[in-house]
Design a protein around this motif. Structure first.
Motif, PDB file in Angstrom:
ATOM      1  N   LEU A 161      -0.124   4.441  -6.859  1.00 40.09           N
ATOM      2  CA  LEU A 161      -1.019   3.287  -6.863  1.00 40.09           C
ATOM      3  C   LEU A 161      -0.307   2.017  -6.395  1.00 40.09           C
ATOM      4  N   SER A 162       0.943   1.850  -6.779  1.00 39.45           N
ATOM      5  CA  SER A 162       1.692   0.655  -6.361  1.00 39.45           C
ATOM      6  C   SER A 162       1.852   0.604  -4.848  1.00 39.45           C
ATOM      7  N   ALA A 212      -2.176  -2.192   1.011  1.00 43.41           N
ATOM      8  CA  ALA A 212      -3.466  -2.855   1.209  1.00 43.41           C
ATOM      9  C   ALA A 212      -3.272  -4.340   1.461  1.00 43.41           C
ATOM     10  N   LEU A 213      -2.365  -4.963   0.712  1.00 48.02           N
ATOM     11  CA  LEU A 213      -2.084  -6.389   0.906  1.00 48.02           C
ATOM     12  C   LEU A 213      -1.491  -6.639   2.287  1.00 48.02           C
ATOM     13  N   ALA A 214      -0.527  -5.807   2.675  1.00 47.76           N
ATOM     14  CA  ALA A 214       0.097  -5.957   3.990  1.00 47.76           C
ATOM     15  C   ALA A 214      -0.929  -5.741   5.105  1.00 47.76           C
ATOM     16  N   GLY A 215      -1.798  -4.751   4.932  1.00 46.13           N
ATOM     17  CA  GLY A 215      -2.821  -4.467   5.937  1.00 46.13           C
ATOM     18  C   GLY A 215      -3.810  -5.605   6.076  1.00 46.13           C
ATOM     19  N   PHE A 216      -4.171  -6.215   4.951  1.00 41.87           N
ATOM     20  CA  PHE A 216      -5.112  -7.340   4.990  1.00 41.87           C
ATOM     21  C   PHE A 216      -4.506  -8.520   5.733  1.00 41.87           C
ATOM     22  N   MET A 226      -3.111  14.055  -9.370  1.00 44.25           N
ATOM     23  CA  MET A 226      -3.398  13.379  -8.099  1.00 44.25           C
ATOM     24  C   MET A 226      -2.933  14.254  -6.927  1.00 44.25           C
ATOM     25  N   PRO A 227      -3.748  14.417  -5.879  1.00 44.99           N
ATOM     26  CA  PRO A 227      -3.353  15.253  -4.733  1.00 44.99           C
ATOM     27  C   PRO A 227      -2.050  14.764  -4.098  1.00 44.99           C
ATOM     28  N   PHE A 238       6.695   2.812   3.458  1.00 47.64           N
ATOM     29  CA  PHE A 238       5.977   3.120   2.230  1.00 47.64           C
ATOM     30  C   PHE A 238       6.069   4.602   1.857  1.00 47.64           C
ATOM     31  N   ILE A 239       6.879   5.343   2.629  1.00 44.96           N
ATOM     32  CA  ILE A 239       6.994   6.782   2.397  1.00 44.96           C
ATOM     33  C   ILE A 239       8.470   7.163   2.303  1.00 44.96           C
ATOM     34  N   SER A 240       8.798   8.054   1.405  1.00 46.52           N
ATOM     35  CA  SER A 240      10.168   8.551   1.300  1.00 46.52           C
ATOM     36  C   SER A 240      10.404   9.648   2.339  1.00 46.52           C
ATOM     37  N   ALA A 241      11.567   9.565   2.997  1.00 47.28           N
ATOM     38  CA  ALA A 241      11.876  10.558   4.037  1.00 47.28           C
ATOM     39  C   ALA A 241      12.000  11.960   3.455  1.00 47.28           C
TER      40      ALA A 241
END
Length: 215
Positions: A8-9, A15-19, A1-2, A142-145
């Motif tokens: 995926l989690s 996606a749920l939060a954005g919806f 995966m790039p 959602f991102i590690s520093a």
């Protein structure tokens, strides 16, 4: 995966939060409905494109750290809040003025261009401090520093948010178009909707200014 693709989690969780955020009523949704009901589907989608561009800008600012500087500078963020609130007040006034750009009742000779509808959507998004604060405080969760691909992953999540919210906003525009056809001959309903749009914009403007005043 790039490297720029999160796990995926993370993709599913965001996606749920954005919806949830996309279906929450706000000034952008009110703008989509009012532009569609007044000027047609194309203007509704132009406003959608404008807000989507604003989201892309916010994502890039977060990814490259500029939004963090804005939040860290109280004067700059205060100015952003005031600008956003005043813009919403202006939209509220337009919603109740004869021939205004937000009115549900169509006004001959007053139709804006698609570019103007696009710019209105862009301006609402860029001057909404809640959007800026959401991307500054929520997106990085959602991102590690320590992730060296953090910036590219933030851009990926910003694009994901736009994709997730598109079905919601498209459905909003299409529903507004149907509602216009259904209520076209009921002038009292059109006037009530005009005042409802004005109330939405004024309520968000008051919320922004009162929140700032309590600090």
């Amino acid at each position: 995966m790039p490297d720029f693709v999160p796990d995926l989690s993370v993709i599913l969780g965001f996606a749920l939060a954005g919806f949830v955020l996309a279906v929450t009523p706000g000034p952008d949704m009110a703008l989509f409905v009012s532009r569609t009901m007044n000027f047609g589907r194309a203007h509704g989608f132009a406003a959608v494109l404008g807000t989507s561009t604003g989201i892309a800008v916010h994502t890039m600012l977060v990814a490259f750290g500029i939004s963090v500087l804005i939040v860290a500078a109280p004067a700059a963020f205060w100015a952003l809040k005031v600008a956003g609130a005043l813009y919403l007040v202006w939209l509220a006034i337009q919603a109740i003025r004869a021939g205004g750009g937000i009115l549900v009742t169509r006004a001959a000779g007053k139709q804006p261009t698609l570019v103007q509808s696009y710019m209105t959507g862009l301006a609402i998004n860029l001057t909404n401090p809640k959007v800026a604060l959401f991307f500054v405080t929520f997106l990085p969760q959602f991102i590690s520093a320590s992730d060296r691909a953090a910036a590219s992953k933030l851009l990926f999540l910003g694009a994901e948010f736009i994709i997730v919210s598109l079905p919601v906003v498209v459905a909003t525009v299409l529903f507004a178009e149907w509602l216009t056809t259904t209520l076209r001959d009921k002038q009292w309903i059109s006037k009530a909707l005009n005042w409802s749009f004005a109330a939405v914009f004024m309520a968000f403007a008051a919320t922004i200014l009162l929140a700032q005043g309590r600090k």
